[in-house]
Motif scaffolding. Structure first.
Motif, PDB file in Angstrom:
ATOM      1  N   CYS A 253     -15.999 -48.153   2.806  1.00  0.00           N
ATOM      2  CA  CYS A 253     -16.996 -49.197   2.553  1.00  0.00           C
ATOM      3  C   CYS A 253     -17.968 -49.277   3.719  1.00  0.00           C
ATOM      4  N   ASP A 254     -17.905 -50.343   4.517  1.00  0.00           N
ATOM      5  CA  ASP A 254     -18.908 -50.519   5.567  1.00  0.00           C
ATOM      6  C   ASP A 254     -18.309 -50.558   6.967  1.00  0.00           C
ATOM      7  N   GLU A 255     -17.115 -50.008   7.144  1.00  0.00           N
ATOM      8  CA  GLU A 255     -16.568 -49.750   8.471  1.00  0.00           C
ATOM      9  C   GLU A 255     -16.318 -48.253   8.622  1.00  0.00           C
ATOM     10  N   THR A 256     -16.785 -47.693   9.710  1.00  0.00           N
ATOM     11  CA  THR A 256     -16.489 -46.300  10.034  1.00  0.00           C
ATOM     12  C   THR A 256     -15.375 -46.334  11.066  1.00  0.00           C
ATOM     13  N   ALA A 257     -14.248 -45.672  10.787  1.00  0.00           N
ATOM     14  CA  ALA A 257     -13.096 -45.834  11.667  1.00  0.00           C
ATOM     15  C   ALA A 257     -12.319 -44.538  11.826  1.00  0.00           C
ATOM     16  N   ALA A 258     -11.741 -44.377  13.020  1.00  0.00           N
ATOM     17  CA  ALA A 258     -10.861 -43.252  13.321  1.00  0.00           C
ATOM     18  C   ALA A 258      -9.720 -43.758  14.182  1.00  0.00           C
ATOM     19  N   SER A 259      -8.540 -43.185  14.001  1.00  0.00           N
ATOM     20  CA  SER A 259      -7.364 -43.677  14.714  1.00  0.00           C
ATOM     21  C   SER A 259      -6.326 -42.580  14.836  1.00  0.00           C
ATOM     22  N   VAL A 260      -5.543 -42.649  15.903  1.00  0.00           N
ATOM     23  CA  VAL A 260      -4.377 -41.791  16.059  1.00  0.00           C
ATOM     24  C   VAL A 260      -3.140 -42.694  16.093  1.00  0.00           C
TER      25      VAL A 260
ATOM     26  N   ALA B   9     -24.362 -55.582  10.712  1.00  0.00           N
ATOM     27  CA  ALA B   9     -25.757 -55.842  11.058  1.00  0.00           C
ATOM     28  C   ALA B   9     -26.720 -55.040  10.173  1.00  0.00           C
ATOM     29  N   LEU B  10     -26.301 -53.853   9.755  1.00  0.00           N
ATOM     30  CA  LEU B  10     -27.157 -53.030   8.902  1.00  0.00           C
ATOM     31  C   LEU B  10     -27.331 -53.635   7.519  1.00  0.00           C
TER      32      LEU B  10
ATOM     33  N   VAL C 205     -23.340 -55.090   0.951  1.00  0.00           N
ATOM     34  CA  VAL C 205     -23.283 -53.684   1.347  1.00  0.00           C
ATOM     35  C   VAL C 205     -24.190 -52.840   0.458  1.00  0.00           C
ATOM     36  N   VAL C 206     -25.050 -52.055   1.074  1.00  0.00           N
ATOM     37  CA  VAL C 206     -25.915 -51.114   0.357  1.00  0.00           C
ATOM     38  C   VAL C 206     -25.267 -49.728   0.476  1.00  0.00           C
TER      39      VAL C 206
ATOM     40  N   LEU D 276     -26.104 -68.955   3.476  1.00  0.00           N
ATOM     41  CA  LEU D 276     -25.264 -68.919   4.675  1.00  0.00           C
ATOM     42  C   LEU D 276     -25.224 -67.553   5.342  1.00  0.00           C
ATOM     43  N   GLY D 277     -25.826 -66.560   4.724  1.00  0.00           N
ATOM     44  CA  GLY D 277     -25.881 -65.251   5.353  1.00  0.00           C
ATOM     45  C   GLY D 277     -24.681 -64.388   5.032  1.00  0.00           C
ATOM     46  N   TYR D 278     -24.662 -63.221   5.687  1.00  0.00           N
ATOM     47  CA  TYR D 278     -23.641 -62.200   5.447  1.00  0.00           C
ATOM     48  C   TYR D 278     -23.041 -61.801   6.784  1.00  0.00           C
ATOM     49  N   PRO D 279     -21.715 -61.577   6.861  1.00  0.00           N
ATOM     50  CA  PRO D 279     -20.721 -61.644   5.783  1.00  0.00           C
ATOM     51  C   PRO D 279     -20.409 -63.079   5.364  1.00  0.00           C
TER      52      PRO D 279
END
Length: 365
Positions: free
Chosen positions: A19-26, A47-48, A55-56, A187-190
């Motif tokens: 979705c709208d989080e870019t994530a990486a993890s070990v 913010a985007l 979400v766009v 009230l804005g986003y999120p």
């Protein structure tokens, strides 16, 4: 048992871009089956998307593409390991926004192909469902409430890879209803945190909003009618003052929490029928909306009444993250063979493949 050798500690790189989080993890899985987060990096796109009130998909996909390589490098660096140290690469293969899912999935395949490591395509919902095993060593069976912007479901986690969906939304997800209410009220986003903050100053009893699906003998959810009731109330008293907004938010949040509690009670009965011999019954609440304190209080009361324990992962693991994907990859690797590189991205991928899709729920089912 297929997959990794369970007599060793294994490391998995996880990638999440649904979705709208870019994530990486070990994440590490020890020989006793316990887990540990070695590194976790999440880049939010809030913010985007804020100027658009949601979400766009195209913007989300481009942002994943622009930042994912850097985040993978950062996660590996913080874990102080090389690709040679990994037992595999795991990535969300669905459900989610297809452009974003494709970005993460293809990146994971490329890394796996280049390094010769096994590749695992993970169901995003399974990542949420298995998180308690990582955070507190909780083993199935248990009941989970998945509440996010994209999904609202009640699922019996019977075992890793085995799930029984007891209920799902037939229209909006709960997080979606929060976001749309926030947008309606300016009230804005999120929207979820904004509605919760406004509700703290409001009188919930001023507006008698309906509690959708209350008393039904199934475990499904519906929030479109509640959303419509909020719009009608707001329209009737235009122009809105700050106190009006706070009272509407408080009333909406109360009705939503009551609806969830009622559906959870139904699911608890269904879970006990599926697992009559389980003595320690646990309800897990996961997904971004599980961070809402009013919802947590409501679920806590519901659990006390029903003889369940409530388990809620840390907030950073309730929202989308790659640690849960890496952990789900490790749990899958201990039980099955890796996926082929021909595995496709999926916009819709139900945890319970035998559950019937709800007609208006789309990917949320």
């Amino acid at each position: 048992m297929a997959g990794v050798n369970n007599q060793q500690t294994h490391l998995m790189l996880g990638i999440e871009t649904s979705c709208d989080e870019t994530a990486a993890s070990v994440v590490a899985r020890k020989p006793d089956g316990s887990g540990r987060i070695v590194s976790s990096v999440v880049l939010s796109q809030t913010a985007l998307h804020a100027p658009y009130g949601g979400v766009v998909p195209e913007i989300a996909a481009r942002s994943h593409l622009a930042h994912l390589d850097r985040l993978v490098e950062q996660a590996m660096s913080e874990a102080e390991c090389s690709f040679d140290d990994l037992s595999g690469i795991a990535a969300t293969a669905g459900p989610g926004l297809i452009g974003g899912v494709l970005t993460g999935l293809m990146t994971a395949k490329a890394i796996a192909l280049a390094t010769g490591k096994p590749f695992y395509g993970i169901n995003h919902l399974e990542g949420h469902a298995l998180t308690p095993g990582l955070t507190e060593g909780l083993r199935p069976p248990y009941l989970i409430l998945l509440v996010s912007g994209g999904h609202t479901q009640l699922v019996s986690v019977d075992d890793v890879g085995h799930y029984t969906r007891l209920g799902t939304t037939i229209d909006d997800a709960l997080g979606e209803a929060f976001d749309k209410t926030a947008k309606l009220l300016g009230l804005g986003y999120p929207g979820g945190p904004a509605v919760e903050r406004a509700a703290a100053d409001g009188k919930a009893q001023r507006f008698k909003f309906p509690v959708p699906m209350k008393g039904r003998d199934d475990c499904n959810f519906s929030f479109s009618g509640l959303k419509t009731a909020v719009r009608q109330a707001a329209t009737a008293i235009q122009p809105l003052e700050a106190k009006d907004v706070a009272d509407i938010c408080a009333g909406f949040q109360l009705a939503a929490c009551e609806a969830v509690a009622d559906r959870v009670r139904q699911a608890m009965a269904g879970f006990q029928e599926l697992h009559p011999g389980v003595k320690e019954r646990v309800l897990v609440a996961s997904g971004g909306v599980a961070a809402n304190l009013a919802l947590r209080d409501s679920l806590e009361h519901t659990c006390v009444e029903a003889g369940f324990n409530l388990s809620v992962p840390p907030v950073e693991l309730c929202t989308d993250n790659a640690a849960m994907i890496a952990w789900a990859g490790l749990e899958n690797a201990a039980r099955r063979t890796p996926d082929e590189f021909t595995l496709s991205a999926r916009a819709r991928w139900p945890l319970d493949a035998d559950a019937e899709p709800q007609p208006f729920a789309g990917v949320k089912a």
